[in-house]
Design an enzyme around this catalytic site. Structure first.
Site, short mmCIF file in Angstrom:
data_model
loop_
_atom_site.label_atom_id
_atom_site.label_comp_id
_atom_site.label_asym_id
_atom_site.label_seq_id
_atom_site.Cartn_x
_atom_site.Cartn_y
_atom_site.Cartn_z
N VAL A 23 -6.46 0.28 5.07
CA VAL A 23 -5.30 0.82 5.47
C VAL A 23 -3.90 1.77 5.22
O VAL A 23 -5.25 1.83 4.29
CB VAL A 23 -3.98 -0.28 5.87
CG1 VAL A 23 -4.70 -1.71 6.26
CG2 VAL A 23 -3.13 -0.88 4.28
N LYS A 67 -9.52 -9.79 5.93
CA LYS A 67 -9.68 -8.54 6.70
C LYS A 67 -9.76 -9.07 8.04
O LYS A 67 -11.09 -9.79 8.37
CB LYS A 67 -10.52 -7.35 6.75
CG LYS A 67 -9.94 -6.74 5.52
CD LYS A 67 -10.49 -5.32 4.95
CE LYS A 67 -10.36 -4.97 4.02
NZ LYS A 67 -11.46 -4.49 3.15
N GLU A 92 -6.78 6.97 7.41
CA GLU A 92 -6.34 8.39 6.65
C GLU A 92 -4.61 8.65 6.35
O GLU A 92 -4.20 9.94 7.93
CB GLU A 92 -7.35 9.61 6.86
CG GLU A 92 -8.80 9.40 6.56
CD GLU A 92 -8.55 8.86 4.98
OE1 GLU A 92 -8.33 9.17 3.61
OE2 GLU A 92 -9.55 7.84 4.12
N SER A 93 -3.92 7.84 5.97
CA SER A 93 -2.72 8.49 5.57
C SER A 93 -2.06 10.01 5.95
O SER A 93 -1.44 9.95 6.11
CB SER A 93 -1.94 7.92 4.47
OG SER A 93 -2.79 8.79 4.00
N CYS A 142 0.55 -0.70 0.06
CA CYS A 142 -0.03 0.19 -0.19
C CYS A 142 0.99 1.07 -0.17
O CYS A 142 1.41 1.98 0.58
CB CYS A 142 -1.03 0.04 1.52
SG CYS A 142 -2.02 1.62 1.30
N1 LIG Z 1 -7.30 7.90 1.27
C1 LIG Z 1 -6.93 6.54 2.49
C2 LIG Z 1 -6.46 5.46 1.33
C3 LIG Z 1 -5.73 4.13 1.87
C4 LIG Z 1 -6.64 3.03 0.73
O1 LIG Z 1 -7.05 3.48 -0.54
N2 LIG Z 1 -5.44 1.76 1.11
C5 LIG Z 1 -6.13 0.36 0.52
C6 LIG Z 1 -4.48 -0.14 -0.11
S1 LIG Z 1 -3.25 0.68 -0.67
C7 LIG Z 1 -6.93 -0.68 1.10
O2 LIG Z 1 -6.74 0.14 2.39
N3 LIG Z 1 -8.30 -0.75 0.54
C8 LIG Z 1 -8.67 -2.05 1.32
C9 LIG Z 1 -9.66 -1.76 0.73
O3 LIG Z 1 -10.30 -0.08 0.29
O4 LIG Z 1 -10.42 -2.29 0.96
C10 LIG Z 1 -5.32 6.62 3.18
O5 LIG Z 1 -4.79 8.34 2.54
O6 LIG Z 1 -5.56 6.25 3.96
#
Ligand SMILES: N[C@@H](CCC(=O)N[C@@H](CS)C(=O)NCC(=O)O)C(=O)O
Length: 227
Positions: free
Chosen positions: A52, A39, A69-70, A12
């Site tokens: 994540v 998960k 949120e990152s 990620c």
């Molecule tokens: N806006 C979120 C995006 C985080 C994101 O899209 N993470 C993805 C992995 S890169 C995730 O956890 N996806 C799992 C899902 O959507 O089920 C951030 O900035 O933290």
């Protein structure tokens, strides 16, 4: 002192920006990678969006908080941890940097479409979108080596993981995305050498990214150069 845990996934790019921030600040943290295809219940209970990264903060007195949120995680670390500042002190420049961090997230959205494209038309559309975005960034870059000049910032933490994709994609085909974008190319080179950017992933990252492309039957693997 609080105990920090970064709840992560191996590939990620949003996790990586939080990891880079922690590494830049020299803050000790534990990393737990989870399987996003399966998960765990404990994760679903604490992740409001099921995504994540999460940052778990455990205080000495037993209090616990989880951030999601990152960008929020990076901003929290910037506000609470000592070590080198990763945001400019001037409010206007800082706001501008936050805008380019958001821009980085929109590049990641195009990149997702690019790496999971199933046919030539989808790939071409995302290829064009990426060239347009990097051309816009070329106009915002300074003489470097980093986004804002001599100092590494959160914008760099966002773009390090973005450029990393192209270390593999460049071996597959469509190598022209950065053609004529000299500042972007130089920036990519500087970020690839930064210790925090290098150490934000495991050694098996390239292999895992390749497996991701295979799992999604990505057309990137069927380009002439890749055959
Ligand atoms: N806006 C979120 C995006 C985080 C994101 O899209 N993470 C993805 C992995 S890169 C995730 O956890 N996806 C799992 C899902 O959507 O089920 C951030 O900035 O933290």
């Amino acid at each position: 002192m609080s105990r920090l845990t970064l709840i992560s996934h191996h590939l990620c790019p949003y996790v990586q920006r939080a990891a880079i921030t922690l590494l830049e600040k020299g803050v000790p943290f534990e990393r737990i990678n989870i399987d996003l295809a399966d998960k765990p219940d404990w994760f679903l209970k604490i992740s409001p969006l099921g995504k994540v990264p999460l940052l778990r903060i455990e205080e000495d007195d037993g209090r616990e908080e989880v951030l999601f949120e990152s960008s929020v995680i990076c901003e929290y670390l910037e506000e609470t941890q000592s070590g080198a500042a990763l945001h400019p002190t001037d409010a206007l420049t800082r706001a501008r940097h936050r805008g380019w961090m958001e821009f980085g997230s929109s590049v990641l959205s195009d990149l997702w479409g690019y790496e999971t494209a199933q046919d030539g038309a989808q790939l071409e559309a995302k290829h064009k979108a990426l060239i347009a975005k990097f051309t816009t960034i070329e106009g915002a870059l300074t003489d470097g080596p980093y986004f804002g000049g001599a100092t590494f910032s959160l914008v760099d933490a966002v773009f390090g993981p973005i450029f990393r994709y192209f270390d593999l994609f460049d071996t597959l085909g469509n190598r022209d995305i950065f053609d004529g974008l000299e500042r972007v190319k130089r920036w990519r080179g500087a970020l690839s050498e930064r210790a925090s950017v290098r150490n934000a992933i495991g050694e098996d990252y390239p292999q895992r990214l390749m497996e991701f492309l295979e799992k999604h039957n990505s057309i990137l693997l069927r380009l002439p150069a890749a055959a």
